[in-house]
Design a protein around this motif. Structure first.
Motif, short mmCIF file in Angstrom:
data_model
loop_
_atom_site.label_atom_id
_atom_site.label_comp_id
_atom_site.label_asym_id
_atom_site.label_seq_id
_atom_site.Cartn_x
_atom_site.Cartn_y
_atom_site.Cartn_z
N PHE A 162 0.82 -1.21 0.00
CA PHE A 162 0.00 0.00 0.00
C PHE A 162 0.86 1.26 0.00
O PHE A 162 0.59 2.21 -0.74
CB PHE A 162 -0.92 -0.02 1.23
N HIS A 163 1.90 1.29 0.82
CA HIS A 163 2.74 2.48 0.94
C HIS A 163 3.53 2.75 -0.34
O HIS A 163 3.62 3.89 -0.79
CB HIS A 163 3.70 2.31 2.12
N TYR A 164 4.08 1.68 -0.92
CA TYR A 164 4.86 1.86 -2.15
C TYR A 164 3.97 2.25 -3.33
O TYR A 164 4.34 3.11 -4.14
CB TYR A 164 5.63 0.57 -2.47
N ILE A 165 2.81 1.64 -3.43
CA ILE A 165 1.88 1.95 -4.52
C ILE A 165 1.36 3.38 -4.39
O ILE A 165 1.26 4.11 -5.38
CB ILE A 165 0.70 0.94 -4.53
N THR A 166 1.04 3.79 -3.15
CA THR A 166 0.55 5.15 -2.91
C THR A 166 1.59 6.19 -3.30
O THR A 166 1.28 7.19 -3.95
CB THR A 166 0.18 5.34 -1.42
N SER A 167 2.85 5.96 -2.90
CA SER A 167 3.92 6.92 -3.23
C SER A 167 4.13 7.00 -4.74
O SER A 167 4.43 8.07 -5.28
CB SER A 167 5.22 6.53 -2.54
N PHE A 168 3.94 5.87 -5.44
CA PHE A 168 4.14 5.84 -6.90
C PHE A 168 3.05 6.62 -7.63
O PHE A 168 3.34 7.41 -8.53
CB PHE A 168 4.15 4.39 -7.39
N TYR A 169 1.79 6.42 -7.23
CA TYR A 169 0.67 7.06 -7.93
C TYR A 169 0.38 8.47 -7.45
O TYR A 169 0.00 9.34 -8.26
CB TYR A 169 -0.60 6.22 -7.77
N PHE A 170 0.51 8.72 -6.17
CA PHE A 170 0.05 9.98 -5.60
C PHE A 170 1.15 10.85 -5.00
O PHE A 170 0.90 11.98 -4.61
CB PHE A 170 -1.03 9.72 -4.54
N GLY A 171 2.38 10.31 -4.87
CA GLY A 171 3.49 11.09 -4.37
C GLY A 171 3.70 10.94 -2.87
O GLY A 171 2.85 10.41 -2.15
N LEU A 172 4.84 11.43 -2.40
CA LEU A 172 5.22 11.28 -0.99
C LEU A 172 4.36 12.11 -0.05
O LEU A 172 4.12 11.71 1.09
CB LEU A 172 6.69 11.66 -0.82
N SER A 173 3.88 13.26 -0.50
CA SER A 173 3.05 14.11 0.36
C SER A 173 1.74 13.42 0.70
O SER A 173 1.29 13.44 1.86
CB SER A 173 2.78 15.45 -0.32
N THR A 174 1.12 12.80 -0.30
CA THR A 174 -0.13 12.07 -0.05
C THR A 174 0.13 10.86 0.85
O THR A 174 -0.68 10.55 1.73
CB THR A 174 -0.74 11.59 -1.39
N LEU A 175 1.25 10.19 0.62
CA LEU A 175 1.61 9.07 1.48
C LEU A 175 1.77 9.54 2.92
O LEU A 175 1.33 8.85 3.86
CB LEU A 175 2.92 8.43 1.01
N GLY A 176 2.38 10.71 3.11
CA GLY A 176 2.54 11.27 4.45
C GLY A 176 1.20 11.55 5.11
O GLY A 176 1.01 11.25 6.29
#
Length: 399
Positions: free
Chosen positions: A216-230
């Motif tokens: 989930f974390h890696y996919i989120t960072s790939f599609y939505f960027g590190l800010s959204t992951l944060g």
């Protein structure tokens, strides 16, 4: 036994409170992007730590003799040191070649400290020194919180604070524990050769769990960027905090009181306990949803402006967070934890495949709803599967 449970619960409560304080500190002094970077580094380090020990620390608890405990401990410490040296050299070479990504240098050091913490912690448990471990774990969390504030002006402050706090645990635990290891390549290789099937099996299973659960974390960072992951990381920490505290405490209560029921009564007691727990989790989830809807998180800095909306969508995650600790206890009691792990791995990969498909559309709300829905479905399925396929316990029920 009551004191042991109390120490474990106290230690867990302190960890959850320090986790809450950490979330507040991060929201005040750091950006969502900084938290996103920190999350990925910690997750990757945890995966590498699995390689560092080959899960040998889990074998310490089942060893019968002091001699075998010492051999297992020495292997875990020595093998982690060997891999630390290898990965450090590889990381330095990668940085030189790429001429960037200097933060990668933290990976081997974090992985090494996390691996050694896991090793030292098992020695506390095998000797039933729960109070001592709880104090050291709580102190580690407090040190991490203080350093997050003190180092806030420095680059990669969150990572440095985590590294120092983890190292402090290892150093204190090493001093308090009575086992020592002598670095010996021949003995390390001999231990691996003798136990390679168990070590590789444990490592493979753990890696599958890590990759599936953290996809989930890696996919989120790939599609939505590190800010959204944060943002999502902070939202999950806030949502799951009450669930972690309640779930761990109630699962320990279940483990204790199930012993007073006969084999015939056990199944009925388990179902009733789950229904009560499910009801509590729904009330907790609704309460968090109301708090999020009323935008109680508006007190946070503007850069975290979307956190209330995200927390509202994530609020149903409180249900599996509370019930999963109890469900794991059920599988452990019936000696079926391998079945649970297989279901958990299936859940992780199901989430990853679904999130990859929905992530392409770049619709964050739909993406989060998919994650929450799959979590709820699998949480209920785990319990129903257990009840259908287990009618007895395999752990002694004597008081």
């Amino acid at each position: 036994m009551k004191k042991d449970i109390l120490y474990i619960l106290t230690g867990n409560t302190v960890l959850q409170v320090t986790s809450l304080l950490s979330s507040i500190i991060i929201s005040i002094y750091y950006t969502p992007k900084a938290l996103g970077e920190y999350s990925l580094i910690i997750l990757t380090s945890s995966i590498l730590a699995t390689f560092y020990t080959l899960r040998a620390e889990t074998l310490i608890l089942i060893e019968k003799s002091t001699s075998n405990i010492r051999k297992t401990y020495s292997f875990a410490k020595n093998f982690s040191t060997i891999l630390f040296c290898i990965t450090t050299v590889m990381t330095i070479l990668s940085i030189i070649l790429l001429k960037d990504y200097y933060f990668m240098l933290f990976l081997p050091f974090l992985s090494y400290t996390i691996a050694n913490q896991l090793i030292e912690r098992e020695l506390f448990f095998i000797e039933s020194r729960f109070k001592e471990e709880a104090i050291i774990s709580g102190s580690k969390g407090i040190i991490n919180n203080i350093l997050q504030i003190v180092l806030k002006s420095f680059t990669n402050a969150l990572i440095v604070a985590k590294l120092i706090s983890e190292a402090s645990y290892v150093l204190v635990a090493k001093k308090r524990n009575s086992y020592n290891n002598n670095f010996n390549l021949i003995e390390t290789y001999a231990y691996f050769k003798k136990n390679k099937d168990a070590l590789l099996g444990l490592t493979g299973n753990r890696l599958l769990q890590n990759i599936s659960n953290n996809g989930f974390h890696y996919i989120t960072s790939f599609y939505f960027g590190l800010s959204t992951l944060g943002l999502l990381t902070l939202g999950m920490k806030l949502i799951q905090l009450p669930g972690n505290m309640l779930g761990e405490a109630l699962s320990k209560i279940f483990e204790k009181y199930q012993q007073s029921y006969s084999e015939r009564e056990y199944k009925t007691f388990t179902i009733k306990f789950y229904i009560a727990l499910f009801f509590i989790s729904i009330i907790t989830s609704i309460s968090i949803g109301i708090v999020s809807y009323l935008d109680f998180f508006h007190l946070l800095p503007k850069q975290w402006g979307d956190i209330s909306k995200i927390a509202l969508i994530l609020s149903p995650l409180t249900i599996p967070t509370i019930t999963n600790a109890f469900i794991i206890s059920c599988y452990k009691i019936s000696n079926k934890i391998s079945k649970y792990n297989k279901i958990e791995i299936t859940e992780g990969f199901s989430k990853s495949i679904t999130l990859i498909a929905f992530g392409i559309k770049k619709e964050l709300n739909t993406y989060i709803i998919c994650y929450v829905t799959i979590s709820l479905i699998f949480s209920i399925f785990k319990f129903l599967y257990y009840i259908k396929n287990n009618n007895s316990r395999f752990i002694s029920t004597s008081k």
